[in-house]
Write an enzyme that holds these catalytic residues in place. Structure first.
Site, PDB file in Angstrom:
ATOM      1  N   LYS A  18       0.833  -1.197   0.000  1.00  0.00           N
ATOM      2  CA  LYS A  18       0.000   0.000   0.000  1.00  0.00           C
ATOM      3  C   LYS A  18       0.872   1.254   0.000  1.00  0.00           C
ATOM      4  O   LYS A  18       2.030   1.214   0.433  1.00  0.00           O
ATOM      5  CB  LYS A  18      -0.882   0.035   1.255  1.00  0.00           C
ATOM      6  CG  LYS A  18      -1.956  -1.031   1.319  1.00  0.00           C
ATOM      7  CD  LYS A  18      -2.728  -0.928   2.628  1.00  0.00           C
ATOM      8  CE  LYS A  18      -3.806  -1.985   2.724  1.00  0.00           C
ATOM      9  NZ  LYS A  18      -4.925  -1.739   1.801  1.00  0.00           N
ATOM     10  N   ASP A  30      -2.936  -7.591  -1.723  1.00  0.00           N
ATOM     11  CA  ASP A  30      -3.689  -6.643  -0.890  1.00  0.00           C
ATOM     12  C   ASP A  30      -5.181  -6.963  -0.882  1.00  0.00           C
ATOM     13  O   ASP A  30      -5.955  -6.289  -0.205  1.00  0.00           O
ATOM     14  CB  ASP A  30      -3.450  -5.208  -1.375  1.00  0.00           C
ATOM     15  CG  ASP A  30      -3.903  -4.174  -0.360  1.00  0.00           C
ATOM     16  OD1 ASP A  30      -3.968  -4.513   0.841  1.00  0.00           O
ATOM     17  OD2 ASP A  30      -4.200  -3.030  -0.753  1.00  0.00           O
ATOM     18  N   ARG A  38     -10.432 -11.579   1.875  1.00  0.00           N
ATOM     19  CA  ARG A  38     -11.236 -12.691   1.352  1.00  0.00           C
ATOM     20  C   ARG A  38     -10.477 -14.021   1.453  1.00  0.00           C
ATOM     21  O   ARG A  38     -11.091 -15.078   1.541  1.00  0.00           O
ATOM     22  CB  ARG A  38     -11.643 -12.390  -0.089  1.00  0.00           C
ATOM     23  CG  ARG A  38     -10.504 -12.300  -1.067  1.00  0.00           C
ATOM     24  CD  ARG A  38     -10.851 -11.486  -2.304  1.00  0.00           C
ATOM     25  NE  ARG A  38     -10.904 -10.065  -2.001  1.00  0.00           N
ATOM     26  CZ  ARG A  38     -11.200  -9.127  -2.911  1.00  0.00           C
ATOM     27  NH1 ARG A  38     -11.479  -9.475  -4.158  1.00  0.00           N
ATOM     28  NH2 ARG A  38     -11.227  -7.858  -2.574  1.00  0.00           N
TER      29      ARG A  38
END
Length: 503
Positions: A286, A356, A360
């Site tokens: 990120k 990233d 899930r």
């Protein structure tokens, strides 16, 4: 803080106890039309028209959120009267009520009042009874008084002196209002736990810390806690979950918390919370700006643990299981790389195109694990996608479900709890975006409909039970000057369970 209930029908002259009882302040609502009714009319009569004179002088116009203190009022037992603007009477809804009670609490907390008589819960709000008003008012007060000071070397003490609130309610609602007090306090305590966990820094709130928190909840409230470590997770063949955890020095934990409020044979509701205690993005790193807020990526886990605490305190007659897969998502020499293929607990292979999109990957194994409980319903909660923030902002949580009845229950609960959610599409056509040339499915589906394809990914692992997914990326915390965890969606989840339990 102590809360009590007292029935009163102001229109039938039952207000003597409120008029003569000692209190530091009585809180009254004034609409923009400035027509007095209910409590305000009785207090105006007892004070020989004082409120009418104040309104006539232009000091209180009734605009929403405006407040005015009247001091040394003769004719009543309260030493102060707080007038609160309610806005237009024909537009007085849940939001207007919440704005009014929040304005009232802020005004009161800035004074030295100790005991308050609160009449706003009896106002007509979307045909809701006064017990609803009591619960909403208590939650608003606890929201205003919440402070996170655990990491301060010299925490500032609470500046307010408020200790006791007496709510006037319609006599027919008195019993329900007492239940509402208990529920509101339990909800607020659960929300405070959720906020505390979210606000703690990532070097404190680690996966191990979350595991210990679950154990403490179990010890304090008579629940059963199981905290599985690395070897046990490996034995379960949770390859998707472990692919996220592998580069961190913090060991992963798989938390299972059991609350039994009904018969052992009754199918439980299972709550699954995403517990990424810090999310760097992994190899798909990120940007540095704002990365500190990725400590909030465990707010799904925090909300599930907070809900379990609230459910236990309320003593709901329902069985609930909480599942929290928790780890960090870090870069490193042994981190999962874009293009790697991992095998989930279900046996499906997943091409990890973006590390990233890790939430899930840990949730899918938890959703597979949930099958063993033969659940009545499964609800997963996750700060899953930035796409949901773009779609819905910070007001509504995104609701996805393959079961219309379950979705309807959750939407009803969101409205009752004043914890808004909005149902999003989950059409089969979106599943095509998850196709992979090399594995059973990919972990991302491209930029279009990112929140939807994330939910579609999860749906592949939920075919054996009614399932819903709450994407709380926009609602779990706030940035800016008011930066901090919100405690959502504990009210929604708890209300859903209250409704399911028939309480």
């Amino acid at each position: 803080m102590d809360f009590s209930i007292k029935g009163c029908d102001w229109s039938k002259g039952e207000a003597k106890g409120f008029l003569t009882g000692k209190s530091d302040c009585i809180v009254l609502g004034i609409f923009e039309a400035q027509t007095l009714s209910g409590a305000a009319l009785d207090i105006d009569t007892a004070t020989k028209g004082l409120i009418s004179r104040v309104i006539k002088a232009g000091d209180m116009d009734g605009k929403r959120g405006k407040t005015l203190f009247l001091h040394e009022v003769s004719g009543i037992g309260a030493s102060r009267v707080l007038l609160v603007g309610l806005g237009k009477q024909d537009a007085f809804n849940q939001k207007a009520y919440n704005d009014a009670v929040t304005a009232a609490w802020r005004a009161l907390l800035a004074t030295k009042v100790v005991q308050v008589t609160f009449t706003l819960a009896q106002l007509p709000v979307d045909e809701r009874s006064s017990d609803w008003g009591v619960r909403a008012a208590i939650l608003a007060l606890r929201n205003e008084t919440y402070r996170f000071t655990q990491m301060k070397s010299k925490p500032e003490p609470a500046s307010h002196t408020l200790k006791r609130v007496v709510f006037s309610v319609d006599p027919s609602d008195e019993k329900a209002a007492k239940v509402a007090v208990k529920q509101a306090v339990a909800l607020a305590n659960g929300m405070d736990l959720t906020r505390d966990l979210g606000n703690l820094p990532g070097n404190v709130c680690t996966p191990t810390y979350l595991g210990n928190t679950a154990k403490k909840i179990a010890k304090d409230w008579g629940l059963k806690a199981e905290v599985l470590g690395l070897k046990q997770i490996q034995a379960l063949k949770m390859g998707s979950f472990l692919s996220v955890a592998r580069a961190s020095v913090e060991p992963p934990q798989f938390i299972v918390l059991h609350y039994q409020g009904a018969a052992a044979k009754a199918a439980p509701v299972v709550l699954v919370g995403k517990g990424i205690t810090f999310d760097t993005g992994g190899i798909s790193l990120k940007p540095g700006e704002g990365m500190d807020e990725m400590k909030y990526d465990m707010c799904g886990a925090g909300s599930v643990l907070g809900t379990m605490r609230a459910v236990a305190e309320m003593g709901l007659k329902i069985n609930v299981v909480a599942i929290v897969p928790t780890c960090e998502n870090m870069p490193g020499g042994n981190a999962t790389k874009p293009g790697d293929i991992v095998t989930s607990m279900k046996g499906l292979t997943i091409e990890v195109l973006n590390t990233d999109a890790e939430g899930r990957l840990i949730l899918c194994d938890a959703l597979t694990y949930a099958e063993r409980f033969k659940p009545a319903a499964v609800i997963d909660v996750a700060t899953l996608t930035g796409a949901c923030v773009i779609a819905l902002g910070g007001h509504n949580s995104g609701l996805f479900s393959t079961d219309d009845a379950l979705a309807g229950e959750l939407l009803d609960a969101s409205r009752e709890a004043n914890d808004p959610a909005w149902r999003m599409p989950l059409d089969d056509e979106y599943q095509d975006q998850l196709k992979s040339n090399f594995a059973d499915l990919a972990n991302i589906g491209g930029r279009p409909a990112g929140a939807v394809t994330a939910a579609c990914f999860l749906s592949r692992f939920t075919e054996s039970y009614p399932w819903a997914h709450l994407d709380i990326a926009g609602t779990a915390w706030k940035g800016g000057a008011a930066k901090g965890a919100t405690g959502r969606p504990v009210p929604l989840l708890a209300q859903f369970l209250i409704d399911r339990a028939g309480q």
